[in-house]
Design a protein around this motif. Structure first.
Motif, short mmCIF file in Angstrom:
data_model
loop_
_atom_site.label_atom_id
_atom_site.label_comp_id
_atom_site.label_asym_id
_atom_site.label_seq_id
_atom_site.Cartn_x
_atom_site.Cartn_y
_atom_site.Cartn_z
N ARG A 329 19.54 10.72 -4.44
CA ARG A 329 20.21 11.05 -3.19
C ARG A 329 19.33 12.00 -2.39
N GLN A 330 19.69 12.20 -1.13
CA GLN A 330 18.86 13.02 -0.25
C GLN A 330 18.65 14.43 -0.77
N ASP A 331 19.70 15.07 -1.30
CA ASP A 331 19.56 16.46 -1.72
C ASP A 331 18.72 16.63 -2.97
N ALA A 332 18.34 15.52 -3.63
CA ALA A 332 17.49 15.61 -4.81
C ALA A 332 16.01 15.44 -4.47
N LEU A 333 15.70 15.17 -3.20
CA LEU A 333 14.32 14.95 -2.78
C LEU A 333 13.76 16.20 -2.12
N SER A 334 12.52 16.52 -2.44
CA SER A 334 11.88 17.70 -1.87
C SER A 334 10.38 17.48 -1.76
N ILE A 335 9.74 18.36 -0.97
CA ILE A 335 8.30 18.28 -0.75
C ILE A 335 7.58 19.24 -1.69
N ARG A 336 6.54 18.72 -2.36
CA ARG A 336 5.73 19.55 -3.24
C ARG A 336 4.26 19.43 -2.84
N GLY A 337 3.70 20.51 -2.33
CA GLY A 337 2.28 20.53 -1.99
C GLY A 337 1.94 19.69 -0.78
N TRP A 338 0.67 19.25 -0.73
CA TRP A 338 0.14 18.52 0.42
C TRP A 338 -0.73 17.37 -0.07
N ALA A 339 -0.62 16.23 0.57
CA ALA A 339 -1.41 15.06 0.17
C ALA A 339 -2.13 14.46 1.37
N MET A 340 -3.30 13.89 1.12
CA MET A 340 -4.07 13.20 2.14
C MET A 340 -4.63 11.91 1.57
N GLU A 341 -4.77 10.93 2.45
CA GLU A 341 -5.34 9.63 2.07
C GLU A 341 -6.38 9.23 3.11
N ALA A 342 -7.52 8.75 2.64
CA ALA A 342 -8.56 8.24 3.53
C ALA A 342 -8.85 6.79 3.17
N ARG A 343 -9.06 5.97 4.18
CA ARG A 343 -9.35 4.55 3.95
C ARG A 343 -10.86 4.34 3.94
N LEU A 344 -11.37 3.97 2.78
CA LEU A 344 -12.79 3.69 2.62
C LEU A 344 -13.04 2.24 2.99
N TYR A 345 -13.79 2.04 4.08
CA TYR A 345 -14.04 0.69 4.59
C TYR A 345 -15.49 0.28 4.41
N ALA A 346 -15.68 -1.03 4.27
CA ALA A 346 -17.03 -1.60 4.29
C ALA A 346 -17.39 -1.81 5.75
N GLU A 347 -17.98 -0.78 6.33
CA GLU A 347 -18.34 -0.81 7.74
C GLU A 347 -19.45 0.20 7.97
N ASN A 348 -20.16 0.05 9.06
CA ASN A 348 -21.31 0.90 9.35
C ASN A 348 -21.04 1.75 10.59
N PRO A 349 -20.70 3.03 10.43
CA PRO A 349 -20.44 3.88 11.59
C PRO A 349 -21.61 3.95 12.56
N ALA A 350 -22.84 3.83 12.06
CA ALA A 350 -24.01 3.94 12.92
C ALA A 350 -24.15 2.78 13.88
N THR A 351 -23.48 1.66 13.61
CA THR A 351 -23.55 0.50 14.50
C THR A 351 -22.19 0.23 15.14
N GLY A 352 -21.45 1.29 15.42
CA GLY A 352 -20.15 1.13 16.05
C GLY A 352 -19.09 0.63 15.10
N PHE A 353 -19.24 0.93 13.81
CA PHE A 353 -18.27 0.56 12.78
C PHE A 353 -18.16 -0.96 12.60
N LEU A 354 -19.27 -1.66 12.79
CA LEU A 354 -19.26 -3.10 12.52
C LEU A 354 -19.05 -3.32 11.03
N PRO A 355 -18.34 -4.39 10.66
CA PRO A 355 -18.12 -4.66 9.24
C PRO A 355 -19.43 -4.88 8.49
N SER A 356 -19.44 -4.50 7.22
CA SER A 356 -20.59 -4.72 6.35
C SER A 356 -20.13 -5.64 5.24
N ILE A 357 -20.79 -6.76 5.08
CA ILE A 357 -20.34 -7.81 4.18
C ILE A 357 -21.43 -8.10 3.15
N GLY A 358 -21.02 -8.41 1.93
CA GLY A 358 -22.00 -8.77 0.91
C GLY A 358 -21.63 -8.26 -0.46
#
Length: 618
Positions: A329-358
């Motif tokens: 139930r709602q009253d049993a849920l609470s926040i503990r600490g802090w979390a972050m997520e980053a998406r690791l992509y196959a792409e090249n930021p130096a070329t405008g984030f074009l996909p990198s395949i292979g």
């Protein structure tokens, strides 16, 4: 409880679902395209069925084949993951009509939230605040122009059926409105088959706040607090976190209560996300946060909610789909600490984030953090699906702890030869403004020069590469040091190639920072190949001599010129597509097409010569 489950998806979400199902002793069935036969999710499932060829339209979007696979394997339920058919009301109905359990939102709820204008009207009825604007049935240009004046500038034109940033235009002045309206409508019609639009006030310092909601078949609805997804590039999320920075308890209560009202307004069952747009110019205030849309499925960023609540949301989905009430139930849920997520992509930021395949010859993830990945070392990134390699998920006591852990995790990623955004993620997570919580959806664009610096390898990388090229002593002073110069300064220097460019450096070890393996140096999420100088360089092509090279592996979807045709600088010669991204190849100067090696439908590797332009008058 469900006993057997077919997963109508692929990659990391399929593996994520399998992990929970295995813990609950639920038999799993994977469906896959022919090119995915060797993927980890296929091997990890208890049973697997090939349902078609690589294009999603011939496999993962084939409802009939998925249902056939469920019948053939005796699956009791279908989990759609996210993407593909996860928000397809017709598929949800077809699953239930086949006598199977649908682990997702009811078809009614999907339809109710599927169109932005109808969803906003329903939210207004439910007392949920919505962004000021116009979502009326009168779509005449004259009426829309009048409503735009009433909303005020800047404003957004948004496709009613839009998503992913398509069918969206910012308008800064009334004089721009007619042309941008036409452009938006054309894109909406092409992308969604629906050219209707709505108008919204443009938020100058926007924050993307979303609330995780959950409902069951017994009328219960709870929230599992909020996430902040403001770090975006081209309207696609890059880093997500929970809870949201600088959100007071009072504002949290107001926003989360509004999210619960929104879910109840559509009789929601299962996992869903209510997305809000916030005006962060004066901090987060309850009266400056408005409903934007609802995602009627599990979200890519659900792990950060799991981290701060200690709950397994896939288990919640399976229990609710089995007819059980919500686990808490709602009253049993609470926040503990802090979390972050980053998406690791196959792409090249130096070329405008074009996909990198292979192929992925090397894949190393950091220890001590949660990694949700769909690929493995020795696998391949293909042009057919989303280029995400993995999600890096961290959890700390404070936001500063989480940001530090995320930056460190991104720095420790090693991937080769596919290029990734790991270094970009590390710089974003350690940027002073990010660490201080000064974020909005314009963060990446504002700090682009800091986040995507030049490609010159640092000195430490050159020195470590040089050290790796110095062989063990042989007793022969003339052959023992390649590149050694008699007139060198006191520190020995050798010549090498690093990242494809000549470099001179002193051999020095940098243990603990630079990692050297198989002719590649890794540092802070970046990778550079190295070796001894080549005595003979192959004659290469360059755009300076009019050669047009494919900037990424992909499919030629349009060819607009012919050999012998005169072209003007900036004219589109052809269009290349990979991973849902289109790249126009342009003429570098006025001239004539003397060579054309591209044909529509052809697959081309990165760096392939597809055309050549000779200078001259167009």
């Amino acid at each position: 409880m469900i006993t057997s489950l077919l997963i109508a998806n692929r990659g990391e979400i399929a593996r994520r679902i399998i992990r929970t199902a295995r813990r609950l002793r639920i038999r799993t069935v994977a469906v896959h395209s022919d090119v995915d036969a060797g993927m980890p999710f296929v091997a990890e499932a208890d049973e697997a069925v090939c349902i078609g060829t690589a294009p999603a339209g011939d496999s993962y979007l084939r409802q009939d084949r998925i249902l056939e696979a469920a019948r053939a394997t005796g699956a009791q339920a279908i989990h759609p993951g996210y993407g593909f058919l996860s928000e397809n009301a017709e598929f949800a109905e077809a699953v239930e009509a086949a006598g199977l359990v649908w682990v997702g939102a009811p078809a009614f709820s999907i339809r109710a939230m599927g169109l932005k204008d109808a969803a906003k009207a329903r939210m207004i009825e439910a007392g949920v605040p919505v962004t000021p604007g116009y979502l009326g049935a009168d779509q005449s240009p004259e009426r829309l122009a009048r409503e735009a004046e009433a909303v005020g500038f800047p404003l957004l034109i948004k496709a009613v059926a839009g998503g992913g940033g398509k069918g969206m235009r910012r308008v800064d002045a009334a004089s721009e409105f007619p042309a941008l309206l036409d452009s938006c409508r054309r894109e909406a019609a092409a992308s969604f088959g629906d050219d209707r639009v709505l108008l919204e006030r443009y938020i100058t310092a926007p924050r993307h706040i979303e609330v995780q909601v959950f409902g069951d078949r017994h009328g219960n609805v709870v929230h599992l607090f909020e996430r902040d997804c403001s770090l975006q590039r081209r309207h696609q999320k890059v880093i997500e976190e929970a809870p949201a920075p600088d959100m007071s308890d009072a504002v949290r209560d107001a926003v989360c209560d509004a999210a619960v009202r929104a879910a109840k307004a559509v009789d929601y069952v299962g996992a869903g996300t209510i997305e809000f747009i916030a005006d962060g110019s004066q901090g987060l205030r309850a009266d400056r946060i408005w409903f934007m849309e609802m995602n009627t499925r599990l979200q890519v960023e659900h792990p950060v909610t799991e981290a701060i609540t200690g709950q397994d949301l896939v288990e919640w989905q399976l229990r609710v789909a089995s007819g059980e009430p919500l686990p808490l139930r709602q009253d049993a849920l609470s926040i503990r600490g802090w979390a972050m997520e980053a998406r690791l992509y196959a792409e090249n930021p130096a070329t405008g984030f074009l996909p990198s395949i292979g192929p992925i010859d090397r894949l190393r993830f950091p220890a001590g953090v949660r990694i949700d990945s769909g690929v493995a070392e020795g696998g391949t990134i293909t042009p057919h699906y989303d280029p995400m390699i993995a999600k890096l998920i961290v959890h700390g006591d404070t936001r500063q702890d989480a940001a530090r852990l995320l930056a460190r995790a991104a720095r420790e990623v090693q991937v080769w030869p596919v290029k990734t955004n790991a270094g970009f993620l590390a710089r974003a997570a350690s940027h002073p403004d990010f660490v201080a919580g000064r974020i909005d959806t314009g963060f990446i664009e504002r700090h682009a020069s800091d986040l995507v610096p030049g490609t010159e390898p640092p000195l430490a990388v050159a020195e470590a590469a040089a050290a790796a090229l110095v062989p063990a002593p042989t007793g022969d002073p003339w052959t023992g040091l390649p590149g050694f110069r008699l007139n060198a300064p006191p520190d020995i220097e050798i010549d090498l190639e690093l990242g494809g460019q000549p470099r001179r450096a002193s051999p020095k070890a940098h243990a603990g920072t630079v990692v050297v393996a198989d002719g590649v140096a890794f540092l802070d999420g970046e990778a550079w190949p190295f070796g001894l100088p080549r005595t003979e360089r192959a004659g290469g092509e360059s755009e300076g001599d009019g050669a047009i090279l494919s900037p990424m592996p992909g499919t030629i979807i349009a060819v607009n010129v012919a050999e012998g045709q005169a072209v003007a600088k900036g004219e589109t010669l052809m269009v290349l597509e990979a991973m849902k991204m289109e790249q126009a190849l342009l003429a570098p100067f006025d001239g004539t097409v003397t060579t054309l090696k591209a044909t529509k439908g052809a697959q081309v590797p990165e760096g392939t010569l597809v055309a050549r332009i000779e200078r001259g008058e167009s």
